[in-house]
Write a protein that holds these residues in place. Structure first.
Motif, PDB file in Angstrom:
ATOM      1  N   ASN A  79     -28.603 -14.895 -14.497  1.00 47.19           N
ATOM      2  CA  ASN A  79     -29.864 -14.203 -14.756  1.00 47.19           C
ATOM      3  C   ASN A  79     -30.527 -14.643 -16.057  1.00 47.19           C
ATOM      4  N   ASN A  80     -29.864 -15.545 -16.788  1.00 49.68           N
ATOM      5  CA  ASN A  80     -30.433 -16.018 -18.053  1.00 49.68           C
ATOM      6  C   ASN A  80     -31.560 -17.021 -17.805  1.00 49.68           C
ATOM      7  N   ASN A  81     -32.549 -16.988 -18.657  1.00 43.62           N
ATOM      8  CA  ASN A  81     -33.653 -17.941 -18.575  1.00 43.62           C
ATOM      9  C   ASN A  81     -33.415 -19.036 -19.606  1.00 43.62           C
ATOM     10  N   ARG A  83     -34.447 -22.284 -21.160  1.00 39.33           N
ATOM     11  CA  ARG A  83     -35.674 -23.074 -21.227  1.00 39.33           C
ATOM     12  C   ARG A  83     -35.508 -24.399 -21.957  1.00 39.33           C
TER      13      ARG A  83
END
Length: 465
Positions: A79-81, A83
């Motif tokens: 669920n981590n974004n 980038r």
């Protein structure tokens, strides 16, 4: 652990496992040489984290691959974004902090592929190691890549945060002939030494290539199947090999193609003339990268200030001799080539290279493994000598390497050439040193008056095993 050879590398990995500090390990070597296989076998595929770069992948594809791989063992990451690479390595450090393993092994394979343009990958890797991993005593970070030039430039010779951070470098070289024989036996292939040597002269000691051999076929049939048949398995291997290692690979191919034309090689200035290029740092870098990847070697001929560059990659030599002009798609192509002038020329050249890359085995046969030596070539107007071994006991071995399908015969004309070489070398090394004529032949040498008058040491290719 099912690993053939690699004793030095395994001893180093044993040391790393017993280390009381975190270790930053770089494994490098040319494509197909077995880097990934060694690490996976040694650690039995038990890694705290293992990710492989994606060939020609974009930054987003590399980050997504990293995240998905990490989320397999740590569902909270899904669920981590993520980038950028700083966030990616931050997620990795949080994952490792949860691990109860005594040693947390992180294996980043094909590292150069992860470093896409303007991705800040190296800076993020620096930050991960310098601010977190190196402060612990239980991290083993292993980075691996086939693009040896990239690995050396960005990891070994890094002038930023990774400067002098490596704790171990493992350069994986091709198999020796002895290791090649053992590997072929493991595949159920039990050829005589001469056939294994000829196989090595085609494929080099590259495990991936050797694994493609079919034990039901002869060597000649295997070469036809791999290189000359319709839809041959190695049909595109040459272009793929260089393209996978170098950006703008055509420039590197041009260099090795020029070097393939002269067995002793060319100086840098001679190559620039051949290639019709201006002098520049970019050309020097390409030479260094080809050398680091094991395709060429740099050496000095006796008394010559200028370095000489020589093509020593067996597969590339075979390609330029027999494949560059295109395949005939005839049946039994390789068997038809045997006995032709092109075949005999290639055999002689490749056998010389075979002896050069097995210099430690030759020294062992001479009984001088523990003696200080200086090995070099001598190329002058009066004589050309591919290998001279100058020893600390005031003996100099003038080495002649000859490939013949039957016993090699020293004719009167060849004997005169040997006497000329011996006289020139005696003058060069001063007369206080004894010059001994050493002959290494593929299938022995006929005993005649010239043999008894000239040859002090005589070996067959068996000593190279």
């Amino acid at each position: 652990m099912n690993v053939i050879g690699r004793k030095t590398e395994i001893n180093e990995l044993d040391r790393i496992m017993e280390s009381t500090s975190s270790e930053f390990v770089m494994v490098y070597g040319r494509r197909r040489v077995g880097k990934t296989y060694l690490i996976r076998e040694y650690f039995a595929n038990r890694f705290s984290f293992y990710a492989t770069g994606i060939a020609q992948g974009t930054l987003q594809e590399q980050l997504m691959n990293f995240k998905l791989t990490l989320s397999v063992t740590d569902a909270s990451i899904a669920n981590n974004n993520i980038r950028n690479w700083f966030e990616a390595f931050g997620a990795l450090s949080r994952h490792l902090e949860k691990s109860k393993e005594r040693k947390k092994v992180v294996f980043l394979d094909e590292l150069p592929w992860m470093d896409t343009p303007r991705s800040n990958f190296i800076k993020a890797l620096e930050h991960f190691w310098n601010t977190w991993a190196s402060a612990r005593n239980d991290i083993i970070l292993i980075v691996c890549g086939s693009a040896a030039s990239w690995m050396v430039k960005n990891i070994v010779k890094n002038h930023g945060g990774l400067h002098n951070r490596l704790t171990c470098k493992i350069k994986l070289n091709p198999f020796t002939l002895a290791e090649c024989k053992e590997f072929l036996h493991s595949l159920g292939i039990r050829w005589e030494n001469r056939m294994i040597a000829e196989c090595y002269m085609v494929l080099g000691g590259i495990p991936y290539y050797l694994k493609m051999l079919d034990k039901r076929l002869s060597l000649a049939q295997n070469i036809d199947r791999l290189f000359f048949a319709d839809s041959a398995l190695f049909e595109d291997e040459f272009s793929n090999l260089y393209a996978s290692l170098f950006r703008n690979s055509a420039e590197y191919v041009r260099i090795v193609e020029v070097l393939a034309k002269k067995k002793s090689g060319y100086t840098r200035e001679e190559m620039l003339t051949q290639l019709k290029l201006n002098d520049g740092g970019g050309f020097t870098r390409r030479l260094e990268e080809l050398e680091q990847c094991g395709f060429i070697r740099k050496y000095h001929s006796a008394g010559d200030v200028s370095a000489v560059y020589q093509l020593i990659d067996f597969y590339s030599l075979f390609y330029f001799q027999f494949l560059k002009k295109g395949r005939s798609y005839d049946t039994d192509t390789w068997m038809h080539l045997a006995g032709t002038p092109a075949y005999h020329s290639w055999c002689g050249l490749s056998f010389e290279k075979l002896c050069l890359v097995h210099l430690p085995q030759l020294k062992q046969a001479l009984g001088i493994s523990g003696i200080r030596t200086n090995s070099y070539a001598y190329y002058g107007k009066e004589a050309q000598i591919d290998l001279v071994i100058e020893r600390g006991d005031n003996v100099v071995n003038l080495c002649e390497m000859k490939y013949a399908e039957d016993e090699f015969v020293i004719t009167k004309a060849y004997a005169e050439k040997l006497q000329q070489k011996q006289a020139v070398l005696r003058q060069y090394v001063k007369r206080k040193k004894t010059v001994q004529m050493t002959l290494i032949s593929a299938n022995g040498v006929k005993r005649n008056e010239h043999f008894y008058n000239l040859i002090q040491q005589n070996f067959t290719l068996d000593i190279l095993f």
